[in-house]
Design a protein around this motif. Structure first.
Motif, PDB file in Angstrom:
ATOM      1  N   ALA A  21       0.827  -1.211   0.000  1.00  0.00           N
ATOM      2  CA  ALA A  21       0.000   0.000   0.000  1.00  0.00           C
ATOM      3  C   ALA A  21       0.861   1.260   0.000  1.00  0.00           C
ATOM      4  O   ALA A  21       0.570   2.224  -0.725  1.00  0.00           O
ATOM      5  N   GLU A  22       1.927   1.253   0.783  1.00  0.00           N
ATOM      6  CA  GLU A  22       2.819   2.419   0.828  1.00  0.00           C
ATOM      7  C   GLU A  22       3.459   2.671  -0.526  1.00  0.00           C
ATOM      8  O   GLU A  22       3.526   3.817  -0.996  1.00  0.00           O
ATOM      9  N   GLU A  23       3.928   1.618  -1.175  1.00  0.00           N
ATOM     10  CA  GLU A  23       4.624   1.778  -2.458  1.00  0.00           C
ATOM     11  C   GLU A  23       3.672   2.160  -3.590  1.00  0.00           C
ATOM     12  O   GLU A  23       4.011   2.999  -4.429  1.00  0.00           O
ATOM     13  N   ILE A  24       2.499   1.562  -3.626  1.00  0.00           N
ATOM     14  CA  ILE A  24       1.519   1.941  -4.646  1.00  0.00           C
ATOM     15  C   ILE A  24       1.140   3.404  -4.474  1.00  0.00           C
ATOM     16  O   ILE A  24       1.035   4.151  -5.454  1.00  0.00           O
ATOM     17  N   THR A  25       0.951   3.824  -3.248  1.00  0.00           N
ATOM     18  CA  THR A  25       0.608   5.216  -2.977  1.00  0.00           C
ATOM     19  C   THR A  25       1.739   6.147  -3.393  1.00  0.00           C
ATOM     20  O   THR A  25       1.516   7.154  -4.070  1.00  0.00           O
ATOM     21  N   ARG A  26       2.964   5.788  -3.026  1.00  0.00           N
ATOM     22  CA  ARG A  26       4.125   6.623  -3.363  1.00  0.00           C
ATOM     23  C   ARG A  26       4.254   6.804  -4.871  1.00  0.00           C
ATOM     24  O   ARG A  26       4.406   7.924  -5.372  1.00  0.00           O
ATOM     25  N   VAL A  29       1.390   8.990  -6.419  1.00  0.00           N
ATOM     26  CA  VAL A  29       1.587  10.424  -6.183  1.00  0.00           C
ATOM     27  C   VAL A  29       2.735  10.943  -7.042  1.00  0.00           C
ATOM     28  O   VAL A  29       2.657  12.029  -7.619  1.00  0.00           O
ATOM     29  N   GLU A  30       3.801  10.165  -7.158  1.00  0.00           N
ATOM     30  CA  GLU A  30       4.954  10.561  -7.967  1.00  0.00           C
ATOM     31  C   GLU A  30       4.559  10.758  -9.430  1.00  0.00           C
ATOM     32  O   GLU A  30       4.965  11.721 -10.077  1.00  0.00           O
ATOM     33  N   ILE A  31       3.763   9.850  -9.960  1.00  0.00           N
ATOM     34  CA  ILE A  31       3.422   9.892 -11.381  1.00  0.00           C
ATOM     35  C   ILE A  31       2.205  10.777 -11.661  1.00  0.00           C
ATOM     36  O   ILE A  31       2.196  11.544 -12.623  1.00  0.00           O
ATOM     37  N   SER A  38      -5.372  10.959  -1.106  1.00  0.00           N
ATOM     38  CA  SER A  38      -6.362  10.811  -2.178  1.00  0.00           C
ATOM     39  C   SER A  38      -6.269   9.460  -2.887  1.00  0.00           C
ATOM     40  O   SER A  38      -7.031   9.196  -3.809  1.00  0.00           O
ATOM     41  N   VAL A  39      -5.338   8.606  -2.462  1.00  0.00           N
ATOM     42  CA  VAL A  39      -5.153   7.294  -3.082  1.00  0.00           C
ATOM     43  C   VAL A  39      -5.828   6.241  -2.195  1.00  0.00           C
ATOM     44  O   VAL A  39      -5.504   6.116  -1.016  1.00  0.00           O
TER      45      VAL A  39
END
Length: 62
Positions: A21-26, A29-31, A38-39
């Motif tokens: 979850a942390e990596e998908i969110t990161r 937001v980056e892309i 908001s994710v």
């Protein structure tokens, strides 16, 4: 922002799901921009008896 629906066979630890979850969110937001708040990510654990590939239940695979 996006909502991700992830279905995977049960067996992952809470820590693995937390990291996912942390990596998908990161990356989202980056892309895509926006804020982490908001994710949304929905994780569904599926039992091996409820998942089949190629006509075979994963419960029956060795």
């Amino acid at each position: 922002m996006p909502t991700y629906h992830i279905e995977m066979m049960e067996g992952r630890t809470v820590e693995q799901k937390r990291k996912l979850a942390e990596e998908i969110t990161r990356v989202s937001v980056e892309i895509l921009g926006g804020s982490p708040e908001s994710v949304d990510i929905l994780i569904t654990d599926v039992k091996r008896e409820n998942w089949a590939t190629g006509g075979k239940l994963w419960l029956d695979r060795q």
